[in-house]
Design an enzyme around this catalytic site. Sequence first.
Site, PDB file in Angstrom:
ATOM      1  CD  GLU A 154      -1.526  11.044  -3.962  1.00  0.00           C
ATOM      2  OE1 GLU A 154      -0.438  11.510  -3.731  1.00  0.00           O
ATOM      3  OE2 GLU A 154      -1.996   9.435  -4.194  1.00  0.00           O
ATOM      4  CG  PHE A 185      -2.869   9.200  -0.631  1.00  0.00           C
ATOM      5  CD1 PHE A 185      -2.056   8.081   0.766  1.00  0.00           C
ATOM      6  CD2 PHE A 185      -3.696   7.680  -0.348  1.00  0.00           C
ATOM      7  CE1 PHE A 185      -1.875   7.003   1.772  1.00  0.00           C
ATOM      8  CE2 PHE A 185      -4.007   6.074   0.767  1.00  0.00           C
ATOM      9  CZ  PHE A 185      -2.775   5.882   0.708  1.00  0.00           C
ATOM     10  CG  HIS A 235     -11.166   3.306  -0.116  1.00  0.00           C
ATOM     11  ND1 HIS A 235     -12.342   3.966  -1.590  1.00  0.00           N
ATOM     12  CD2 HIS A 235     -11.083   2.083  -0.504  1.00  0.00           C
ATOM     13  CE1 HIS A 235     -12.225   2.911  -2.092  1.00  0.00           C
ATOM     14  NE2 HIS A 235     -11.679   1.852  -1.897  1.00  0.00           N
ATOM     15  NE  ARG A 256     -12.375  -1.659  -0.305  1.00  0.00           N
ATOM     16  CZ  ARG A 256     -11.995  -2.648   0.366  1.00  0.00           C
ATOM     17  NH1 ARG A 256     -11.518  -3.017   1.624  1.00  0.00           N
ATOM     18  NH2 ARG A 256     -12.353  -4.065  -0.502  1.00  0.00           N
TER      19      ARG A 256
HETATM   20  C1  LIG Z   1       0.349   8.189  -1.303  1.00  0.00           C
HETATM   21  C2  LIG Z   1      -0.260   6.858  -1.939  1.00  0.00           C
HETATM   22  N1  LIG Z   1      -1.287   7.712  -3.270  1.00  0.00           N
HETATM   23  C3  LIG Z   1      -1.801   6.717  -3.269  1.00  0.00           C
HETATM   24  C4  LIG Z   1      -1.551   5.125  -2.537  1.00  0.00           C
HETATM   25  C5  LIG Z   1      -2.950   4.002  -3.607  1.00  0.00           C
HETATM   26  N2  LIG Z   1      -2.069   2.754  -4.371  1.00  0.00           N
HETATM   27  C6  LIG Z   1      -1.212   2.110  -3.534  1.00  0.00           C
HETATM   28  S1  LIG Z   1      -0.776   0.519  -4.979  1.00  0.00           S
HETATM   29  C7  LIG Z   1      -0.581   1.917  -5.850  1.00  0.00           C
HETATM   30  C8  LIG Z   1       0.389   2.106  -7.493  1.00  0.00           C
HETATM   31  C9  LIG Z   1       1.592   1.733  -7.078  1.00  0.00           C
HETATM   32  O1  LIG Z   1       2.093   1.674  -8.858  1.00  0.00           O
HETATM   33  P1  LIG Z   1       3.909   1.054  -8.412  1.00  0.00           P
HETATM   34  O2  LIG Z   1       3.856   2.173  -7.763  1.00  0.00           O
HETATM   35  O3  LIG Z   1       3.828   0.978  -9.757  1.00  0.00           O
HETATM   36  O4  LIG Z   1       3.391  -0.253  -8.143  1.00  0.00           O
HETATM   37  P2  LIG Z   1       3.674  -1.967  -8.478  1.00  0.00           P
HETATM   38  O5  LIG Z   1       2.741  -1.517  -9.764  1.00  0.00           O
HETATM   39  O6  LIG Z   1       4.950  -2.159  -8.371  1.00  0.00           O
HETATM   40  O7  LIG Z   1       2.634  -2.613  -7.584  1.00  0.00           O
HETATM   41  C10 LIG Z   1      -1.045   3.177  -5.631  1.00  0.00           C
HETATM   42  C11 LIG Z   1      -1.662   4.414  -6.445  1.00  0.00           C
HETATM   43  C12 LIG Z   1      -1.354   5.067  -2.176  1.00  0.00           C
HETATM   44  N3  LIG Z   1      -0.360   3.934  -1.241  1.00  0.00           N
HETATM   45  N4  LIG Z   1       0.552   6.042  -1.070  1.00  0.00           N
END
Ligand SMILES: Cc1ncc(C[n+]2csc(CCOP(=O)(O)OP(=O)(O)O)c2C)c(N)n1
Lengths: 280, 316
Positions: free
Chosen positions: B54, B79, B105, B163
Amino acid sequence: MEQSKLLYLRKKAAQIRRLIIEGVYNAGSGHPGGSLSCADVMAYLYFEKMNVSAADPQDPGRDRFVLSKGHASPALYAALALRGYFPAEEIKTLRKLGSRLQGHPDMHTVPGVDMSTGSLGQGFSAACGMAKAAKITGAKYHVYTILGDGESQEGEVWEAAMFAAHYKLDNLTAFLDYNKLQIDGDVREVMNPDPLDEKFRAFGWEVRFIDGHDFRQIEAAVSSGVSGRPLMIICDTVKGKGVSFMENAVGWHGKAPKQPEYETAVKELESALEEFAEVE
Amino acid sequence: MADIATRASYGRALADLGEKYMFAVMDADLSGSTQTKKFADKFPERFINCGIAEQNMIGVAAGIAATGMPVFASSFAMFASGRAYEQIRNSVGHTKLNVKICASHAGVTVGEDGATHQFCEDIAIMRSIPGMVVISPADDTEAYAAIEAILKYDGPVYCRLGRQAVPEVFDPATYKFELFKAVPLTQGDDCAVFAHGVMIDRALKACELLKTKGINISVIDTHTIKPLDENTVLEYAARTRNVVVVEEHSVIGGLGGAICELLSQKLPTPVTRLGINDVFGVSGKAGELLDYYGLSVDGIADAIRNSVKNKDGAQK
Ligand SMILES: Cc1ncc(C[n+]2csc(CCOP(=O)(O)OP(=O)(O)O)c2C)c(N)n1
Ligand SMILES: [Mg+2]
């Protein structure tokens, strides 16, 4: 690894997967895909590697665990419940008003959770802080953390990576859950972080690349640490592992199964568990 | 009309506006949730997914805007505004660049994800940046119109989106959205209730409830929190001598704070601030959480009734 230990760990991983689905289904929301992909590493840490005790969750000498990809909380809660930190039944309260099992891990509500996480990137820094503190005090505990491959896109991850190598945090072992999916799609198409092994190596880490569902490889990697360097274990995994329709399916990142899907998932997971009926 | 979440209105507006105007849209791995995907599918060459990064997204948005191309940048409020605060402050605020941070959200209606994702301080931090416009639309019609309005406005804007699907407040056939102008929705002398976003619907329902009890209130949709529509706030404060602010935000620094800052200087008036009382959120269902934090229709009506009682007491 002895066959009996292997079977024991596989049984624990299967139990973790079963509880993940139980929790997410009852919650009606949550993150099954990334919880299932790291279940084997969680089983290895909590049932083989980490020096922790449910009887004394605040023991200052305990090993530490930080789930940097905090949305995989069901996997952590499942491991903690099976280790005796709280009753497994409680997984059914996941994400509900009044439950201590918050959507993302909260260190003040759940015994055994060492760090509150949920905002990606921050847990990895906190794990570095715990390892650095041990270097200052001479404490002998080890710090483990799991991050996501999508999470590795956060700049903070690389600030922490530089920090850990700079301060020679050889008491830190990180697992990167390389399941190749994030929310918007294939990690390599959204924002390609590859080659992650070369990047961490260039940042001064000792790096292993393994099959993250193979306990023999997990064990070999975990015990291959080198003095003076943090250890990064990149785990090639399948997002949604163990539930056929969730495997490698981007849509199951952050969605709960509906009842018929839940029943199919339970059938698959219970039949996997049957294999270990005799295993103690 | 079916209930619609303002993030859905945002996605629809982007996809429509893309046909008429030249601008870029950015996201950080949440394009399905923020609904920028609707634009991405139609104009892939003008959509930029930054991955989960972000801070970089906001920095890059500033660079794109510096070339003259307006940018919409989206993620969850936590974020988009929280993680990237300093980039927003220095690369977007200080530079007065044409970046529209549209954050979905927001607040506790994120629901089950819990405290780390429920950002109830976004308005406070965005409002404190010099020159930043801060808006929070109430329903589909207002959100859709607001997106075009902020695109036409030259400068940094923070737009808060929800949301949860919310009921229709405005008639799309007749409503004319005006940036910076608060919208009185009901008229009554007992109390002036200023609200924004998802709380408008609940404030109106509280108004209906109070009417049956003989209490008449003015509900004012204060969609633009900064710059505050001072004239309207002063007018209704003078008329009612009793102000209640209802918002899905911390009681510190949001619309309640903005109104207190104004009234304390220009027209000292008792103000009741209803919102999140300086605590972190918890997991739960969206509606359930609003009730839990005292923002149910009954909770709002009770607080208004008390404010009216206090006012009558003071006058006697
Ligand atoms: C700083 C931040 N930005 C966005 C999010 C929203 N978010 C939650 S999970 C996710 C995707 C994560 O992908 P990955 O790290 O590959 O996790 P996995 O595939 O193991 O579930 C996002 C963008 C967050 N939790 N924190
Ligand atoms: Mg992933």
